[in-house]
Design a protein around this motif. Structure first.
Motif, PDB file in Angstrom:
ATOM      1  N   VAL A  28      13.045 -41.007  40.619  1.00 28.48           N
ATOM      2  CA  VAL A  28      13.207 -39.834  39.576  1.00 28.48           C
ATOM      3  C   VAL A  28      12.936 -38.588  40.326  1.00 28.48           C
ATOM      4  O   VAL A  28      11.703 -38.384  40.766  1.00 28.48           O
ATOM      5  N   PRO A  29      13.893 -37.767  40.503  1.00 29.49           N
ATOM      6  CA  PRO A  29      13.774 -36.327  41.339  1.00 29.49           C
ATOM      7  C   PRO A  29      12.885 -35.480  40.446  1.00 29.49           C
ATOM      8  O   PRO A  29      12.893 -35.586  39.090  1.00 29.49           O
ATOM      9  N   GLY A  30      12.169 -34.510  40.792  1.00 25.84           N
ATOM     10  CA  GLY A  30      11.334 -33.590  40.189  1.00 25.84           C
ATOM     11  C   GLY A  30       9.925 -33.444  40.449  1.00 25.84           C
ATOM     12  O   GLY A  30       9.428 -34.468  41.129  1.00 25.84           O
ATOM     13  N   PRO A  31       9.096 -32.344  40.200  1.00 24.14           N
ATOM     14  CA  PRO A  31       7.893 -32.170  40.673  1.00 24.14           C
ATOM     15  C   PRO A  31       7.088 -33.103  39.620  1.00 24.14           C
ATOM     16  O   PRO A  31       7.699 -33.550  38.537  1.00 24.14           O
ATOM     17  N   VAL A  32       5.694 -33.107  39.745  1.00 25.22           N
ATOM     18  CA  VAL A  32       4.795 -33.255  38.939  1.00 25.22           C
ATOM     19  C   VAL A  32       4.169 -32.324  38.168  1.00 25.22           C
ATOM     20  O   VAL A  32       3.885 -31.302  38.770  1.00 25.22           O
ATOM     21  N   VAL A  33       3.623 -32.578  37.011  1.00 29.85           N
ATOM     22  CA  VAL A  33       2.783 -31.836  36.077  1.00 29.85           C
ATOM     23  C   VAL A  33       1.621 -32.236  35.777  1.00 29.85           C
ATOM     24  O   VAL A  33       1.495 -33.399  35.150  1.00 29.85           O
ATOM     25  N   TYR A  74       1.143 -22.401  41.839  1.00 25.61           N
ATOM     26  CA  TYR A  74       1.046 -23.917  41.428  1.00 25.61           C
ATOM     27  C   TYR A  74       0.013 -24.014  40.441  1.00 25.61           C
ATOM     28  O   TYR A  74       0.065 -25.289  39.629  1.00 25.61           O
ATOM     29  N   LEU A  75      -0.535 -23.153  39.950  1.00 22.55           N
ATOM     30  CA  LEU A  75      -1.743 -23.116  38.814  1.00 22.55           C
ATOM     31  C   LEU A  75      -1.237 -22.367  37.967  1.00 22.55           C
ATOM     32  O   LEU A  75      -1.118 -20.813  38.083  1.00 22.55           O
ATOM     33  N   VAL A  76      -1.178 -22.446  36.469  1.00 22.33           N
ATOM     34  CA  VAL A  76      -0.675 -21.637  35.535  1.00 22.33           C
ATOM     35  C   VAL A  76      -1.807 -21.809  34.379  1.00 22.33           C
ATOM     36  O   VAL A  76      -2.122 -22.846  34.148  1.00 22.33           O
ATOM     37  N   VAL A  77      -2.255 -20.504  34.419  1.00 16.38           N
ATOM     38  CA  VAL A  77      -3.459 -20.180  33.601  1.00 16.38           C
ATOM     39  C   VAL A  77      -3.294 -19.894  32.040  1.00 16.38           C
ATOM     40  O   VAL A  77      -2.359 -18.757  31.872  1.00 16.38           O
ATOM     41  N   GLY A  78      -3.810 -20.469  31.181  1.00 14.76           N
ATOM     42  CA  GLY A  78      -3.560 -20.045  29.888  1.00 14.76           C
ATOM     43  C   GLY A  78      -3.350 -21.386  28.975  1.00 14.76           C
ATOM     44  O   GLY A  78      -3.555 -22.583  29.283  1.00 14.76           O
ATOM     45  N   PHE A  80      -1.853 -24.185  26.794  1.00 17.13           N
ATOM     46  CA  PHE A  80      -0.814 -24.926  26.646  1.00 17.13           C
ATOM     47  C   PHE A  80       0.368 -24.330  25.792  1.00 17.13           C
ATOM     48  O   PHE A  80       1.606 -24.358  25.914  1.00 17.13           O
ATOM     49  N   ALA A  81      -0.200 -23.965  24.446  1.00 20.32           N
ATOM     50  CA  ALA A  81       0.748 -23.555  23.621  1.00 20.32           C
ATOM     51  C   ALA A  81       1.421 -22.314  24.000  1.00 20.32           C
ATOM     52  O   ALA A  81       2.783 -21.922  23.484  1.00 20.32           O
ATOM     53  N   GLU A  82       1.035 -21.500  25.063  1.00 23.05           N
ATOM     54  CA  GLU A  82       1.841 -20.257  25.387  1.00 23.05           C
ATOM     55  C   GLU A  82       2.302 -20.726  26.917  1.00 23.05           C
ATOM     56  O   GLU A  82       3.286 -19.911  27.219  1.00 23.05           O
ATOM     57  N   THR A  83       1.858 -21.277  27.538  1.00 26.99           N
ATOM     58  CA  THR A  83       2.335 -21.731  28.885  1.00 26.99           C
ATOM     59  C   THR A  83       3.456 -22.709  29.069  1.00 26.99           C
ATOM     60  O   THR A  83       4.211 -22.762  30.154  1.00 26.99           O
ATOM     61  N   LEU A  84       3.535 -23.656  28.261  1.00 29.93           N
ATOM     62  CA  LEU A  84       4.414 -24.764  28.177  1.00 29.93           C
ATOM     63  C   LEU A  84       5.852 -24.539  27.860  1.00 29.93           C
ATOM     64  O   LEU A  84       6.683 -24.843  28.284  1.00 29.93           O
ATOM     65  N   PRO A  85       6.026 -23.794  26.842  1.00 33.90           N
ATOM     66  CA  PRO A  85       7.253 -23.219  26.281  1.00 33.90           C
ATOM     67  C   PRO A  85       8.094 -22.587  27.542  1.00 33.90           C
ATOM     68  O   PRO A  85       7.238 -21.771  27.769  1.00 33.90           O
ATOM     69  N   GLY A  86       9.189 -23.179  27.769  1.00 30.77           N
ATOM     70  CA  GLY A  86       9.798 -22.524  28.757  1.00 30.77           C
ATOM     71  C   GLY A  86       9.439 -22.664  30.238  1.00 30.77           C
ATOM     72  O   GLY A  86       9.839 -22.152  31.461  1.00 30.77           O
ATOM     73  N   ALA A  87       8.248 -23.474  30.208  1.00 27.63           N
ATOM     74  CA  ALA A  87       7.860 -23.690  31.822  1.00 27.63           C
ATOM     75  C   ALA A  87       8.872 -24.356  32.655  1.00 27.63           C
ATOM     76  O   ALA A  87       8.833 -24.720  33.855  1.00 27.63           O
ATOM     77  N   VAL A  88       9.892 -25.175  32.159  1.00 25.57           N
ATOM     78  CA  VAL A  88      10.901 -25.701  33.027  1.00 25.57           C
ATOM     79  C   VAL A  88      11.435 -24.920  34.228  1.00 25.57           C
ATOM     80  O   VAL A  88      11.846 -25.394  35.360  1.00 25.57           O
ATOM     81  N   THR A  89      11.797 -23.466  33.854  1.00 22.61           N
ATOM     82  CA  THR A  89      12.223 -22.588  34.702  1.00 22.61           C
ATOM     83  C   THR A  89      11.288 -22.446  35.842  1.00 22.61           C
ATOM     84  O   THR A  89      11.606 -22.352  37.061  1.00 22.61           O
ATOM     85  N   ARG A  90      10.000 -22.334  35.508  1.00 19.09           N
ATOM     86  CA  ARG A  90       8.935 -22.164  36.460  1.00 19.09           C
ATOM     87  C   ARG A  90       8.989 -23.334  37.521  1.00 19.09           C
ATOM     88  O   ARG A  90       8.964 -23.187  38.703  1.00 19.09           O
ATOM     89  N   LEU A  91       9.223 -24.514  36.847  1.00 16.97           N
ATOM     90  CA  LEU A  91       8.985 -25.803  37.759  1.00 16.97           C
ATOM     91  C   LEU A  91      10.540 -26.044  38.468  1.00 16.97           C
ATOM     92  O   LEU A  91      10.261 -26.935  39.462  1.00 16.97           O
ATOM     93  N   GLY A  92      11.477 -25.479  38.211  1.00 16.85           N
ATOM     94  CA  GLY A  92      12.498 -25.521  38.834  1.00 16.85           C
ATOM     95  C   GLY A  92      13.499 -26.481  38.495  1.00 16.85           C
ATOM     96  O   GLY A  92      14.512 -27.050  39.270  1.00 16.85           O
ATOM     97  N   GLY A  93      13.391 -26.995  37.342  1.00 21.00           N
ATOM     98  CA  GLY A  93      13.958 -28.326  36.936  1.00 21.00           C
ATOM     99  C   GLY A  93      12.872 -29.304  36.089  1.00 21.00           C
ATOM    100  O   GLY A  93      11.685 -28.978  36.237  1.00 21.00           O
ATOM    101  N   PRO A 123      10.558 -32.391  26.493  1.00 15.23           N
ATOM    102  CA  PRO A 123      11.782 -31.561  26.951  1.00 15.23           C
ATOM    103  C   PRO A 123      11.406 -31.045  28.521  1.00 15.23           C
ATOM    104  O   PRO A 123      12.429 -30.905  28.988  1.00 15.23           O
ATOM    105  N   MET A 124      10.252 -31.420  28.933  1.00 16.31           N
ATOM    106  CA  MET A 124      10.119 -30.593  30.305  1.00 16.31           C
ATOM    107  C   MET A 124      10.403 -31.964  31.251  1.00 16.31           C
ATOM    108  O   MET A 124      10.190 -31.717  32.393  1.00 16.31           O
ATOM    109  N   LEU A 125      10.400 -33.204  30.387  1.00 18.14           N
ATOM    110  CA  LEU A 125      10.623 -34.288  31.496  1.00 18.14           C
ATOM    111  C   LEU A 125      12.061 -34.816  31.779  1.00 18.14           C
ATOM    112  O   LEU A 125      12.893 -34.721  30.710  1.00 18.14           O
ATOM    113  N   ALA A 126      12.386 -35.224  33.148  1.00 17.37           N
ATOM    114  CA  ALA A 126      13.688 -35.555  33.467  1.00 17.37           C
ATOM    115  C   ALA A 126      13.974 -36.937  32.549  1.00 17.37           C
ATOM    116  O   ALA A 126      12.888 -37.902  32.452  1.00 17.37           O
TER     117      ALA A 126
END
Ligand code: SAM
Length: 162
Positions: A28-33, A74-78, A80-93, A123-126
């Protein structure tokens, strides 16, 4: 069972599930969270077992040793309720693997957190991607997977995105 025994079993289950998850996402391609940096122990383990993957860590109060703290970007501070929505863009996929180690000693708070976290991270998961978590998660599109034999039932969880 003493609290020490229980703690050790939790860590054994956690490591076994992380190691199993790393194998399961082989194709499965993609980064790790990583959700929850804490002391950086599992972040350090993930970067050892998946050295070729980008690892993004989400944490509201980073306090890990500098050697176990992700590089800037690679460290997103905040919260989860604020940092996870839309995070896929930051991950690049979408991510291949999400590790959610988010619990505290407060079981009521853990259950409340797990209830909204599951639907937020699916929704963040491939497709075919894996979530391993210290909390039981229920969300559409998540199929529970068997945990390794060395992980006591109910201590750690594995899910595949269908
Ligand atoms: N995996 C870590 C390790 O191996 O050292 C331990 C993680 S610790 C059990 C849980 C972490 O999740 C804590 O650092 C806590 O601050 C973080 N956390 C819990 N709820 C959070 C939330 N809503 N938003 C951001 N971080 C959260």
């Amino acid at each position: 069972m003493s609290r020490l025994d229980s703690f050790i079993r939790r860590l054994l289950a956690q490591r076994a599930c992380l190691d199993r998850a790393a194998v399961l996402v082989g194709g499965v391609p993609g980064p790790v969270v990583e959700l929850g940096l804490g002391n950086g122990r599992t972040y350090d383990h993930l970067r050892q077992i998946l050295p070729e993957r980008r690892i993004y860590v989400f944490e509201r109060a980073p306090a890990a040793h500098p050697l176990c703290t992700p590089a800037a970007g690679y460290l997103v501070v905040g919260d989860f309720a604020e940092t996870l929505p839309g995070a896929v863009t930051r991950l690049g996929g979408p991510a291949a693997l999400i590790h959610a180690d988010v619990g505290s000693g407060d079981e009521t708070a853990n259950a409340r957190l797990a209830a909204w976290l599951g639907p937020l991270i699916v929704p963040m998961l491939a497709e075919g991607g894996i979530i391993t978590s210290d909390q039981r998660l229920t969300a559409e599109g998540l199929a529970p997977q068997p945990v390794p034999a060395e992980a006591d039932k109910g201590r750690y969880y594995l899910y595949r995105r269908t």
